[in-house]
Design a protein around this motif. Structure first.
Motif, PDB file in Angstrom:
ATOM      1  N   SER A   2      -7.900 -34.094  14.372  1.00 52.99           N
ATOM      2  CA  SER A   2      -8.505 -32.907  13.768  1.00 52.99           C
ATOM      3  C   SER A   2      -7.673 -32.426  12.592  1.00 52.99           C
ATOM      4  CB  SER A   2      -8.625 -31.797  14.801  1.00 52.99           C
ATOM      5  OG  SER A   2      -7.337 -31.387  15.203  1.00 52.99           O
ATOM      6  N   ASP A   3      -8.308 -31.698  11.728  1.00 50.64           N
ATOM      7  CA  ASP A   3      -7.617 -31.120  10.575  1.00 50.64           C
ATOM      8  C   ASP A   3      -7.148 -29.720  10.933  1.00 50.64           C
ATOM      9  OD1 ASP A   3      -8.043 -33.319   8.969  1.00 50.64           O
ATOM     10  OD2 ASP A   3      -9.967 -32.564   8.251  1.00 50.64           O
ATOM     11  N   LEU A   4      -5.972 -29.415  10.506  1.00 51.06           N
ATOM     12  CA  LEU A   4      -5.417 -28.084  10.680  1.00 51.06           C
ATOM     13  C   LEU A   4      -5.322 -27.457   9.305  1.00 51.06           C
ATOM     14  CD1 LEU A   4      -4.082 -26.026  12.570  1.00 51.06           C
ATOM     15  CD2 LEU A   4      -1.908 -27.152  12.098  1.00 51.06           C
ATOM     16  N   SER A   5      -5.857 -26.256   9.174  1.00 51.30           N
ATOM     17  CA  SER A   5      -5.814 -25.629   7.857  1.00 51.30           C
ATOM     18  C   SER A   5      -5.480 -24.150   7.982  1.00 51.30           C
ATOM     19  CB  SER A   5      -7.150 -25.806   7.129  1.00 51.30           C
ATOM     20  OG  SER A   5      -8.159 -25.119   7.828  1.00 51.30           O
ATOM     21  N   VAL A   6      -4.946 -23.636   6.923  1.00 58.03           N
ATOM     22  CA  VAL A   6      -4.624 -22.214   6.828  1.00 58.03           C
ATOM     23  C   VAL A   6      -5.395 -21.674   5.639  1.00 58.03           C
ATOM     24  CG1 VAL A   6      -2.788 -20.559   6.378  1.00 58.03           C
ATOM     25  CG2 VAL A   6      -2.322 -22.576   7.759  1.00 58.03           C
ATOM     26  N   ASP A   7      -6.009 -20.537   5.837  1.00 55.45           N
ATOM     27  CA  ASP A   7      -6.752 -19.915   4.751  1.00 55.45           C
ATOM     28  C   ASP A   7      -5.773 -19.094   3.909  1.00 55.45           C
ATOM     29  OD1 ASP A   7      -8.468 -18.591   3.054  1.00 55.45           O
ATOM     30  OD2 ASP A   7      -9.964 -18.213   4.617  1.00 55.45           O
ATOM     31  N   ASN A  12      -3.168 -14.401   0.993  1.00 59.96           N
ATOM     32  CA  ASN A  12      -2.903 -13.796  -0.312  1.00 59.96           C
ATOM     33  C   ASN A  12      -3.603 -12.451  -0.457  1.00 59.96           C
ATOM     34  OD1 ASN A  12      -1.199 -15.808  -1.238  1.00 59.96           O
ATOM     35  ND2 ASN A  12      -2.886 -17.015  -2.072  1.00 59.96           N
ATOM     36  N   ARG A  13      -4.827 -12.356   0.081  1.00 56.74           N
ATOM     37  CA  ARG A  13      -5.567 -11.095  -0.002  1.00 56.74           C
ATOM     38  C   ARG A  13      -4.864 -10.003   0.806  1.00 56.74           C
ATOM     39  NH1 ARG A  13     -10.438 -12.855   1.126  1.00 56.74           N
ATOM     40  NH2 ARG A  13     -10.459 -12.307   3.315  1.00 56.74           N
ATOM     41  N   LEU A  75       5.153 -14.586   5.306  1.00 52.36           N
ATOM     42  CA  LEU A  75       5.987 -15.652   4.754  1.00 52.36           C
ATOM     43  C   LEU A  75       6.365 -16.645   5.850  1.00 52.36           C
ATOM     44  CD1 LEU A  75       7.534 -16.879   2.395  1.00 52.36           C
ATOM     45  CD2 LEU A  75       9.424 -15.334   2.944  1.00 52.36           C
ATOM     46  N   LYS A  76       6.700 -16.137   7.045  1.00 51.88           N
ATOM     47  CA  LYS A  76       7.061 -17.018   8.157  1.00 51.88           C
ATOM     48  C   LYS A  76       5.874 -17.892   8.560  1.00 51.88           C
ATOM     49  CE  LYS A  76       9.370 -17.030  12.590  1.00 51.88           C
ATOM     50  NZ  LYS A  76      10.074 -16.259  13.598  1.00 51.88           N
ATOM     51  N   VAL A  77       4.684 -17.313   8.581  1.00 54.08           N
ATOM     52  CA  VAL A  77       3.477 -18.088   8.895  1.00 54.08           C
ATOM     53  C   VAL A  77       3.311 -19.212   7.879  1.00 54.08           C
ATOM     54  CG1 VAL A  77       0.945 -17.980   8.881  1.00 54.08           C
ATOM     55  CG2 VAL A  77       2.265 -16.247  10.107  1.00 54.08           C
ATOM     56  N   LYS A  78       3.441 -18.870   6.609  1.00 57.40           N
ATOM     57  CA  LYS A  78       3.285 -19.872   5.550  1.00 57.40           C
ATOM     58  C   LYS A  78       4.320 -20.985   5.696  1.00 57.40           C
ATOM     59  CE  LYS A  78       3.417 -20.466   0.590  1.00 57.40           C
ATOM     60  NZ  LYS A  78       4.585 -20.440  -0.235  1.00 57.40           N
ATOM     61  N   GLU A  79       5.576 -20.597   5.899  1.00 54.89           N
ATOM     62  CA  GLU A  79       6.642 -21.594   6.045  1.00 54.89           C
ATOM     63  C   GLU A  79       6.435 -22.462   7.280  1.00 54.89           C
ATOM     64  OE1 GLU A  79      10.208 -19.087   3.826  1.00 54.89           O
ATOM     65  OE2 GLU A  79      10.084 -19.052   6.022  1.00 54.89           O
TER      66      GLU A  79
END
Length: 94
Positions: A2-7, A12-13, A75-79
């Motif tokens: 499966s693909d894992l993606s972050v919106d 950013n919003r 930021l932690k989520v993104k990293e």
């Protein structure tokens, strides 16, 4: 598989909204800091104005703390997602 993606647009919003809140609060924060109760002229009004200023200051500090914590969390989520993406890419190469 499966693909894992972050919106990232949502992240950013949300960050933009937090920045906007801080910007909106700057002007009233400066104005409240500059007004003293004595400027009101009436002793009871002066006391209440001073109390209000103290409460306002506390509220602004709480919003600032929230914004800082929220920004760090984003930021932690993104990293974390970037690290996971890197680990998955490495596992795929093997």
């Amino acid at each position: 598989m499966s693909d894992l993606s972050v919106d990232y647009a949502v992240l950013n919003r949300v960050r933009h909204n937090l920045d906007h809140i801080a910007e909106l609060m700057r002007k009233p924060g400066r104005e409240m800091r500059e007004v003293t109760g004595d400027a009101m002229g009436v002793p009871e009004l002066a006391r209440r104005m001073d109390d209000f200023g103290d409460e306002w200051s506390y509220g602004i500090k709480q919003l600032t703390k929230f914004s800082e914590k929220a920004s760090k969390a984003l930021l932690k989520v993104k990293e974390s997602f970037e690290k996971l993406d890197h680990e998955l890419a490495e596992a795929g190469r093997k």
